[in-house]
Design a protein around this motif. Structure first.
Motif, short mmCIF file in Angstrom:
data_model
loop_
_atom_site.label_atom_id
_atom_site.label_comp_id
_atom_site.label_asym_id
_atom_site.label_seq_id
_atom_site.Cartn_x
_atom_site.Cartn_y
_atom_site.Cartn_z
N GLN A 30 12.88 -19.81 12.28
CA GLN A 30 12.70 -18.46 11.78
C GLN A 30 11.48 -18.45 10.84
OE1 GLN A 30 14.68 -15.94 12.77
NE2 GLN A 30 15.91 -17.36 14.02
N PRO A 31 10.86 -17.29 10.64
CA PRO A 31 9.67 -17.24 9.76
C PRO A 31 9.92 -17.84 8.38
CG PRO A 31 9.85 -15.20 10.99
CD PRO A 31 11.10 -15.98 11.30
N TYR A 67 7.95 -22.48 17.37
CA TYR A 67 7.83 -21.40 16.40
C TYR A 67 6.49 -20.73 16.66
CZ TYR A 67 4.23 -23.78 13.65
OH TYR A 67 3.04 -24.34 13.25
N GLN A 68 6.28 -19.59 16.05
CA GLN A 68 5.04 -18.85 16.23
C GLN A 68 4.02 -19.30 15.19
OE1 GLN A 68 4.67 -16.82 18.87
NE2 GLN A 68 6.76 -17.47 19.37
N TRP A 71 3.22 -17.43 12.01
CA TRP A 71 4.12 -17.42 10.86
C TRP A 71 3.49 -18.13 9.66
CZ3 TRP A 71 9.36 -19.11 13.51
CH2 TRP A 71 9.78 -18.10 14.37
N ASN A 74 0.96 -15.77 8.26
CA ASN A 74 1.63 -14.68 7.55
C ASN A 74 2.14 -15.13 6.18
OD1 ASN A 74 1.17 -13.09 9.80
ND2 ASN A 74 3.25 -13.29 10.61
#
Length: 409
Positions: A30-31, A67-68, A71, A74
């Motif tokens: 998760q972020p 994961y991205q 992230w 961000n």
């Protein structure tokens, strides 16, 4: 009272547990995991080499799985993270600003990272740059043209890039985001409006004491001499500090096979009985970055993992032993090998130029299964649909010597 007795394998497992590399992630990332993972490591080293995924993204992938990458971008843009010189150039929690502020205010002590003569010689132009940021907002060095077009190379940085790097090291500007991995700078007083040097500063001694505590926690198990390198500190006198930590029950002494007496951080005490009994198992296989905290201290990696590593991208090609950007391979608590790889983004192919196993590592069904999964995950996370195989140890991936197809995520 006899010290707890640990095998070398158990010590490795405790270190990997501290680093978040003992077990494969149990859930999808998760972020919010970006910040907590960096807090666990204390630091995330930055490197720009882009042959495969850039190092900071890869270090996170080794621990989080798919994961991205945005992230991480961000988390920086949203103010959870900051950049500064720590181990080297690093992401660290913005809440650790106080730990590095003393470095910012004494930039002349930062060696090659700050050129006082340059800043003095160009003082008027630098003041104009600060005024521009104050009026117009954040800038990149790419926003300014080089006075000599066609010039390239770090030794020929354009003046505004040098200005910004100097202001960054001196704490006058901070990196507030990255666009295509290019730094975007804003004035520190705007980024940290609540900060007051007269009220919030830590002395160098107090800041470095916290750095050493972070290092001990992130290493998990350690020799005293390993602590200073984590934040690139000059080797301090550690005996009194360790005695105080021991009295405060922050660390305990343990005896490790071949490595002798070491220190174990209190956060790992719940795992110590399993480690003593040889029941603390490692199940994770992963591709690591050359700048992963597990291997960035080359002497420590050699002592703890018997893994001798040298980054060869700055070595002339004919003199390289293993390759340009060689990635350590972790398998169930051991650094079992290394691979020279390149991601061909236009064709969606991960090329394994060469893969080498460490001396004494045998090709087995378990090893092949672990490395196949680790490399496939590593490739698909980068958008690859095919893995091409080059030089391999005898018997490894024998059923697919030319490569294999994978499903991209």
């Amino acid at each position: 009272m006899a010290l707890p007795q640990l095998t070398l394998s158990a010590a490795r497992h405790l270190h990997l547990a501290a680093q978040g590399l003992l077990k494969k992630p149990r859930r999808r990332a998760q972020p919010a995991d970006i910040l907590t993972t960096i807090q666990r490591m204390s630091l995330l080293q930055i490197d720009t080499i882009n042959i495969v995924a850039r190092s900071p993204y890869l270090v996170l992938f080794s621990r989080l799985g798919h994961y991205q990458p945005e992230w991480l971008d961000n988390a920086l843009h949203q103010g959870e993270l900051m950049e500064y010189w720590a181990h080297e150039a690093c992401f660290l929690p913005r809440s650790d600003f106080a730990l590095v502020r003393h470095r910012m205010l004494s930039p002349d002590k930062m060696g090659w990272k700050y050129r006082q003569a340059w800043m003095h010689e160009h003082a008027e132009e630098i003041e104009q740059l600060i005024a521009l940021i104050q009026e117009k907002g954040p800038v990149r060095s790419a926003d300014f043209e080089h006075p000599r077009k066609g010039t390239s190379g770090w030794w020929e940085w354009k003046p505004h890039k040098r200005h910004l790097e100097g202001l960054f090291t001196a704490g006058k500007v901070m990196v507030v985001e990255r666009r295509n991995f290019q730094r975007v700078y804003d004035l520190t007083h705007r980024v940290m409006p609540e900060w007051d040097d007269s009220r919030d500063m830590l002395t160098q001694a107090a800041a470095e004491a916290v750095m050493l505590e972070n290092s001990a926690r992130s290493l998990g198990i350690f020799h005293a001499r390993w602590l200073a390198d984590y934040y690139r500190l000059r080797q301090p006198v550690l005996a009194p500090l360790l005695e105080r930590w021991q009295a405060q029950q922050q660390v305990v002494r343990v005896e490790v096979e071949t490595l002798g007496e070491m220190w174990l951080h209190a956060d790992l005490l719940p795992l110590l009985p399993l480690a003593e009994e040889g029941k603390l198992t490692a199940t994770h296989s992963a591709v690591l970055s050359p700048f992963d905290p597990v291997v960035w201290d080359r002497k420590r990696a050699e002592q703890l993992f018997n893994f001798s590593y040298r980054l060869e991208c700055y070595t002339p090609a004919p003199k390289r032993q293993y390759g340009y950007f060689v990635l350590p391979l972790l398998h169930k608590g051991q650094l079992v090998g290394r691979m020279d790889a390149k991601m061909h983004r236009k064709t969606g192919e991960l090329q394994i130029i060469a893969l080498y196993l460490e001396e004494g590592i045998r090709v087995s069904a378990g090893l092949e299964k672990g490395l196949t999964a680790a490399i496939s995950d590593f490739a698909s996370w980068q958008g690859a649909t095919r893995i091409a195989l080059g030089h391999l140890p005898d018997g490894l991936f024998a059923a697919c010597r030319r490569g294999w197809e994978i499903d991209a995520v």
